[in-house]
Design an enzyme around this catalytic site. Structure first.
Site: not given
Length: 347
Positions: A53, A236, A243, A245
Site C-alpha cells: 500500500y 470493501s 454502495l 450511490g
C-alpha cells in the site's frame, strides 16, 4: 463499538477496522493522521495495512508508504498501545514488490523486519499473507477460476515453510497472530490442519471481500469460520464506494476511485447499478443512510466479522462513523436477503 476476539488469539479487535490503503497517495499524511485519531476516538482500535500500500494506483515507488504514515502517527502520538495493527506480505505480483516475487519462509523473515521498521513498532499484532501463492479466485477471478494446475504437495510444503518462518517471528516477539487474505475454504483448513499437526501458529483470521454486492463468503467460508474459529476481516464492505450511490446514473466524481481506475477492479458491470439502486431504495424506505445500512449489515452475519472500511478524506470518514451505532431491524435484514436473491453476485 463492540469488540470481538481475533480467532483463538487473545487479541480483541473492534467490529470495524480502519483500512489505510489510500494513506500516502490519495490521502496525504496529515489527513491520514487525523483519520486515525477520529477512528480511535470513535472506539475503533484496529488498523489494516500492507507492504504494497498505497493503491490507486499500485506503484513500486510508493510501496510501504502507508505503513510509514502509520509509523509516523505512532511516533508522533505515542498511542501505540491503543491500536491493533494488521499488515500483509504480498504474493506473486506484477513487479510492485521484489520484482514480482511473492513470499516463502525466507522472504517473510525479511519482510516482517521491514514492516516493523516502517511502522516504527516492536511488534505487529496480525501478520497476513495477502493472497495465496498457488492462486486465488478472489478479485473477480471466480468467473474463470481453474485450480487444475495446482500441485497439492508443493502447496502443503510451502505452507509449512511459511508457518515455520512465522513461528520464529512469534517466538521472537515480532508478531502476535497470523492470518490469510483472499483465501478459500480448502486453503484455510489446510493452513490450520498443517499448523495443528506440528505445533505451528494457527490462522486467526482471513481477509476476503464481503459486502451486500459480494457474498461469496456466505457458504463454504462461513462454515469454515464457525467451525475453525476464524474471524473474517471483510474488505470493501461498501463495494469500493458503489454502495454509497455516488456512481449511480453515470456519475464519476472527480478524484474518485472509478475516475482513477475505471472499472473498480472489475466491479463495474452491466448489472451492478440496478442491484445498487435496489439497496439504495431499501435504505431510503427505512430512513437509513445507505452507507450506514451496508456497514451495520456486517454485524448481522452468523460468523465473526470485523469490517474493514476506508475513507479518502476525513469528511468521508465522519459520514461513515456517524452510523457506528446503527442496528438493523429483522425486517430490514430479511429484505436485504430478498434483494440478494433478486440480484445475486452482480460482479
Amino acid at each position: 463499538m463492540q469488540k470481538l476476539p481475533l480467532g483463538r488469539s487473545d487479541i480483541m479487535v473492534s467490529e470495524w477496522c480502519l483500512g489505510t490503503m489510500t494513506f500516502g497517495n490519495q490521502t496525504p499524511e496529515d489527513d491520514a493522521h487525523h483519520q486515525i485519531d477520529m477512528a480511535v476516538d470513535a472506539g475503533i482500535n484496529f488498523l489494516d495495512t500492507a507492504e504494497m500500500y498505497p493503491v490507486n494506483p499500485i506503484r513500486a515507488e510508493t510501496v510501504g508508504l502507508s505503513e510509514q504514515v502509520i509509523g509516523n502517527w505512532i511516533a508522533k502520538t505515542g498511542r501505540r498501545d491503543e491500536i491493533v495493527i494488521a499488515t500483509k506480505v504480498s504474493g506473486n505480483n506484477r513487479g510492485w514488490v521484489r520484482e514480482g516475487r511473492g513470499y516463502d519462509g525466507a522472504v517473510i523473515r525479511e519482510t516482517v523486519d521491514a514492516s516493523l521498521k516502517r511502522l516504527q513498532t516492536d511488534v505487529i499484532d496480525l501478520y497476513q499473507m495477502h493472497w495465496p501463492i498457488r492462486g486465488s479466485y478472489m478479485f473477480r477471478q471466480n468467473w474463470h477460476y481453474d485450480p487444475s494446475s495446482q500441485n497439492r504437495q508443493e502447496t502443503l510444503d510451502h505452507m509449512i515453510d511459511v508457518l515455520e518462518a512465522l513461528d520464529e517471528a512469534v517466538k521472537a516477539g515480532k508478531i502476535r497472530a497470523i492470518g490469510m487474505s483472499n483465501e478459500s475454504a480448502w486453503g484455510m483448513t489446510k493452513w490450520i490442519d498443517q499448523a495443528e499437526a506440528v505445533g505451528l501458529p494457527r490462522m486467526a483470521s482471513v481477509q476476503n471481500e464481503y459486502s451486500l454486492l459480494c457474498r461469496l463468503y456466505d457458504t463454504d467460508m462461513a462454515e469454515m469460520a464457525v467451525n475453525e474459529d476464524v474471524t473474517l476481516l471483510s474488505f470493501s464492505p461498501l463495494a469500493a464506494g458503489i454502495l454509497t450511490g455516488k456512481y449511480q446514473n453515470g456519475q464519476v466524481p472527480e478524484g474518485s476511485r472509478m475516475a482513477i481506475n475505471g472499472d473498480l477492479g472489475g466491479r463495474r458491470s452491466p448489472r451492478v447499478f440496478d442491484a445498487t439502486q435496489a439497496y439504495l431504495d431499501l435504505a431510503a424506505e427505512n430512513g437509513l443512510d445507505p452507507v450506514h445500512m451496508a456497514m451495520a449489515w456486517q454485524r448481522t452475519r452468523p460468523f465473526p466479522v470485523s469490517a474493514i472500511f476506508g475513507a479518502t478524506t476525513s469528511e468521508q470518514l465522519k459520514q461513515i462513523l456517524g452510523g457506528k451505532d446503527v442496528v438493523l431491524s429483522d425486517d430490514v435484514v430479511g429484505a436485504i436477503d430478498q434483494l440478494h436473491q433478486a440480484h445475486p453476485m452482480p460482479y
